[in-house]
Design a protein around this motif. Structure first.
Motif, PDB file in Angstrom:
ATOM      1  N   THR A  31     -40.979   8.351 -45.529  1.00  0.00           N
ATOM      2  CA  THR A  31     -39.875   7.531 -46.015  1.00  0.00           C
ATOM      3  C   THR A  31     -39.511   7.861 -47.455  1.00  0.00           C
ATOM      4  O   THR A  31     -38.818   7.100 -48.121  1.00  0.00           O
ATOM      5  CB  THR A  31     -40.228   6.043 -45.911  1.00  0.00           C
ATOM      6  OG1 THR A  31     -41.461   5.803 -46.586  1.00  0.00           O
ATOM      7  CG2 THR A  31     -40.333   5.609 -44.466  1.00  0.00           C
ATOM      8  N   PHE A  32     -39.961   9.028 -47.928  1.00  0.00           N
ATOM      9  CA  PHE A  32     -39.724   9.404 -49.317  1.00  0.00           C
ATOM     10  C   PHE A  32     -39.061  10.764 -49.434  1.00  0.00           C
ATOM     11  O   PHE A  32     -39.294  11.652 -48.616  1.00  0.00           O
ATOM     12  CB  PHE A  32     -41.050   9.433 -50.083  1.00  0.00           C
ATOM     13  CG  PHE A  32     -41.764   8.118 -50.094  1.00  0.00           C
ATOM     14  CD1 PHE A  32     -42.785   7.856 -49.194  1.00  0.00           C
ATOM     15  CD2 PHE A  32     -41.418   7.129 -51.007  1.00  0.00           C
ATOM     16  CE1 PHE A  32     -43.440   6.641 -49.197  1.00  0.00           C
ATOM     17  CE2 PHE A  32     -42.070   5.912 -51.013  1.00  0.00           C
ATOM     18  CZ  PHE A  32     -43.085   5.670 -50.101  1.00  0.00           C
ATOM     19  N   THR A  33     -38.276  10.901 -50.482  1.00  0.00           N
ATOM     20  CA  THR A  33     -37.673  12.191 -50.797  1.00  0.00           C
ATOM     21  C   THR A  33     -38.749  13.192 -51.203  1.00  0.00           C
ATOM     22  O   THR A  33     -39.698  12.856 -51.915  1.00  0.00           O
ATOM     23  CB  THR A  33     -36.679  12.029 -51.953  1.00  0.00           C
ATOM     24  OG1 THR A  33     -35.530  11.313 -51.486  1.00  0.00           O
ATOM     25  CG2 THR A  33     -36.229  13.365 -52.520  1.00  0.00           C
ATOM     26  N   PHE A  47     -35.745  22.359 -60.921  1.00  0.00           N
ATOM     27  CA  PHE A  47     -35.472  21.887 -59.565  1.00  0.00           C
ATOM     28  C   PHE A  47     -34.896  23.023 -58.739  1.00  0.00           C
ATOM     29  O   PHE A  47     -34.031  23.778 -59.210  1.00  0.00           O
ATOM     30  CB  PHE A  47     -34.480  20.729 -59.647  1.00  0.00           C
ATOM     31  CG  PHE A  47     -33.995  20.225 -58.326  1.00  0.00           C
ATOM     32  CD1 PHE A  47     -32.773  20.638 -57.812  1.00  0.00           C
ATOM     33  CD2 PHE A  47     -34.754  19.329 -57.595  1.00  0.00           C
ATOM     34  CE1 PHE A  47     -32.309  20.172 -56.611  1.00  0.00           C
ATOM     35  CE2 PHE A  47     -34.299  18.844 -56.382  1.00  0.00           C
ATOM     36  CZ  PHE A  47     -33.069  19.274 -55.885  1.00  0.00           C
ATOM     37  N   VAL A  48     -35.347  23.120 -57.494  1.00  0.00           N
ATOM     38  CA  VAL A  48     -34.843  24.128 -56.570  1.00  0.00           C
ATOM     39  C   VAL A  48     -34.058  23.467 -55.434  1.00  0.00           C
ATOM     40  O   VAL A  48     -32.899  23.817 -55.178  1.00  0.00           O
ATOM     41  CB  VAL A  48     -35.983  24.990 -55.998  1.00  0.00           C
ATOM     42  CG1 VAL A  48     -35.435  25.972 -54.963  1.00  0.00           C
ATOM     43  CG2 VAL A  48     -36.723  25.728 -57.108  1.00  0.00           C
ATOM     44  N   ALA A  49     -34.705  22.527 -54.752  1.00  0.00           N
ATOM     45  CA  ALA A  49     -34.047  21.871 -53.621  1.00  0.00           C
ATOM     46  C   ALA A  49     -34.790  20.586 -53.288  1.00  0.00           C
ATOM     47  O   ALA A  49     -35.989  20.487 -53.521  1.00  0.00           O
ATOM     48  CB  ALA A  49     -34.014  22.780 -52.403  1.00  0.00           C
ATOM     49  N   GLY A  50     -34.050  19.616 -52.740  1.00  0.00           N
ATOM     50  CA  GLY A  50     -34.664  18.360 -52.344  1.00  0.00           C
ATOM     51  C   GLY A  50     -34.051  17.851 -51.048  1.00  0.00           C
ATOM     52  O   GLY A  50     -32.940  18.256 -50.672  1.00  0.00           O
ATOM     53  N   ILE A  51     -34.771  16.950 -50.389  1.00  0.00           N
ATOM     54  CA  ILE A  51     -34.312  16.423 -49.103  1.00  0.00           C
ATOM     55  C   ILE A  51     -34.741  14.973 -48.990  1.00  0.00           C
ATOM     56  O   ILE A  51     -35.875  14.618 -49.324  1.00  0.00           O
ATOM     57  CB  ILE A  51     -34.860  17.286 -47.940  1.00  0.00           C
ATOM     58  CG1 ILE A  51     -34.263  16.863 -46.594  1.00  0.00           C
ATOM     59  CG2 ILE A  51     -36.390  17.281 -47.898  1.00  0.00           C
ATOM     60  CD1 ILE A  51     -34.511  17.872 -45.486  1.00  0.00           C
ATOM     61  N   LEU A 102     -38.742   4.130 -52.815  1.00  0.00           N
ATOM     62  CA  LEU A 102     -37.956   3.951 -51.598  1.00  0.00           C
ATOM     63  C   LEU A 102     -36.466   3.932 -51.939  1.00  0.00           C
ATOM     64  O   LEU A 102     -35.795   2.918 -51.779  1.00  0.00           O
ATOM     65  CB  LEU A 102     -38.391   2.675 -50.881  1.00  0.00           C
ATOM     66  CG  LEU A 102     -39.784   2.728 -50.281  1.00  0.00           C
ATOM     67  CD1 LEU A 102     -40.183   1.369 -49.734  1.00  0.00           C
ATOM     68  CD2 LEU A 102     -39.863   3.789 -49.183  1.00  0.00           C
ATOM     69  N   GLU A 103     -35.986   5.052 -52.433  1.00  0.00           N
ATOM     70  CA  GLU A 103     -34.583   5.206 -52.794  1.00  0.00           C
ATOM     71  C   GLU A 103     -34.038   6.457 -52.114  1.00  0.00           C
ATOM     72  O   GLU A 103     -34.692   7.501 -52.125  1.00  0.00           O
ATOM     73  CB  GLU A 103     -34.430   5.341 -54.306  1.00  0.00           C
ATOM     74  CG  GLU A 103     -34.930   4.131 -55.074  1.00  0.00           C
ATOM     75  CD  GLU A 103     -34.925   4.363 -56.573  1.00  0.00           C
ATOM     76  OE1 GLU A 103     -35.264   3.429 -57.316  1.00  0.00           O
ATOM     77  OE2 GLU A 103     -34.575   5.486 -56.989  1.00  0.00           O
ATOM     78  N   VAL A 104     -32.847   6.324 -51.578  1.00  0.00           N
ATOM     79  CA  VAL A 104     -32.245   7.476 -50.905  1.00  0.00           C
ATOM     80  C   VAL A 104     -31.494   8.292 -51.952  1.00  0.00           C
ATOM     81  O   VAL A 104     -30.271   8.247 -52.073  1.00  0.00           O
ATOM     82  CB  VAL A 104     -31.313   7.042 -49.765  1.00  0.00           C
ATOM     83  CG1 VAL A 104     -30.802   8.273 -49.005  1.00  0.00           C
ATOM     84  CG2 VAL A 104     -32.053   6.105 -48.813  1.00  0.00           C
ATOM     85  N   THR A 105     -32.270   9.016 -52.713  1.00  0.00           N
ATOM     86  CA  THR A 105     -31.726   9.837 -53.781  1.00  0.00           C
ATOM     87  C   THR A 105     -32.603  11.061 -53.945  1.00  0.00           C
ATOM     88  O   THR A 105     -33.726  11.097 -53.452  1.00  0.00           O
ATOM     89  CB  THR A 105     -31.654   9.037 -55.090  1.00  0.00           C
ATOM     90  OG1 THR A 105     -31.013   9.827 -56.094  1.00  0.00           O
ATOM     91  CG2 THR A 105     -33.054   8.682 -55.586  1.00  0.00           C
ATOM     92  N   ILE A 106     -32.093  12.056 -54.645  1.00  0.00           N
ATOM     93  CA  ILE A 106     -32.845  13.299 -54.859  1.00  0.00           C
ATOM     94  C   ILE A 106     -32.845  13.596 -56.350  1.00  0.00           C
ATOM     95  O   ILE A 106     -31.941  14.277 -56.869  1.00  0.00           O
ATOM     96  CB  ILE A 106     -32.215  14.478 -54.080  1.00  0.00           C
ATOM     97  CG1 ILE A 106     -32.090  14.127 -52.599  1.00  0.00           C
ATOM     98  CG2 ILE A 106     -33.079  15.726 -54.254  1.00  0.00           C
ATOM     99  CD1 ILE A 106     -31.343  15.172 -51.782  1.00  0.00           C
ATOM    100  N   PRO A 107     -33.829  13.095 -57.060  1.00  0.00           N
ATOM    101  CA  PRO A 107     -33.893  13.361 -58.507  1.00  0.00           C
ATOM    102  C   PRO A 107     -34.122  14.845 -58.768  1.00  0.00           C
ATOM    103  O   PRO A 107     -34.748  15.548 -57.969  1.00  0.00           O
ATOM    104  CB  PRO A 107     -35.102  12.542 -58.963  1.00  0.00           C
ATOM    105  CG  PRO A 107     -35.324  11.538 -57.876  1.00  0.00           C
ATOM    106  CD  PRO A 107     -34.892  12.226 -56.617  1.00  0.00           C
TER     107      PRO A 107
END
Length: 126
Positions: A31-33, A47-51, A102-107
């Protein structure tokens, strides 16, 4: 505690491909990025990539856009980084990281991530 273990790095030539994996254990992470960062000698970690947790969103750095793809398999608690058309400038230690909120974000800043793997070396020769 969460343990992250990367694998798949190595020495390749310009234009080759590699697929990195990062397996999580210890606590549920579905449930985490999760993201990939890299650090070249003498440079800051970038940073390269996040999901996001449900793969609904991805973010890929401009430097690798069109060449790198991030994905995840929540059944295996694993995130992947498919790297195509590798260039010498991609040489670095690659780290996976877990955003423990629990945030739908990609720092994109490393200091926003709580858990890190030990890293895997990727070297691209010209």
């Amino acid at each position: 505690q969460v343990q992250l273990v990367e694998a798949g790095g190595g020495l390749v030539q310009t234009g080759d491909s590699l697929r990195l994996s990062c397996a999580a254990s210890g606590r549920p992470v579905n449930t985490f990025t999760m993201s990939w960062f890299r650090q070249a000698p003498g440079k800051e970690r970038e940073f390269v990539a996040g999901i996001t947790w449900n793969s609904g969103r991805t973010n890929v750095a401009d430097a690798v856009k069109g060449r790198f793809t991030i994905s995840r398999d929540n059944a295996k608690s694993t995130v992947y980084l498919q790297m195509n058309s590798l260039e010498p400038e991609d040489t670095a230690i690659y780290y996976c990281a877990l955003y423990w909120k629990l945030e739908v974000t990609i720092p994109i800043m490393p200091n926003q991530y709580t858990y890190w793997g030990q890293g895997t070396q990727v070297t691209v020769s010209s």
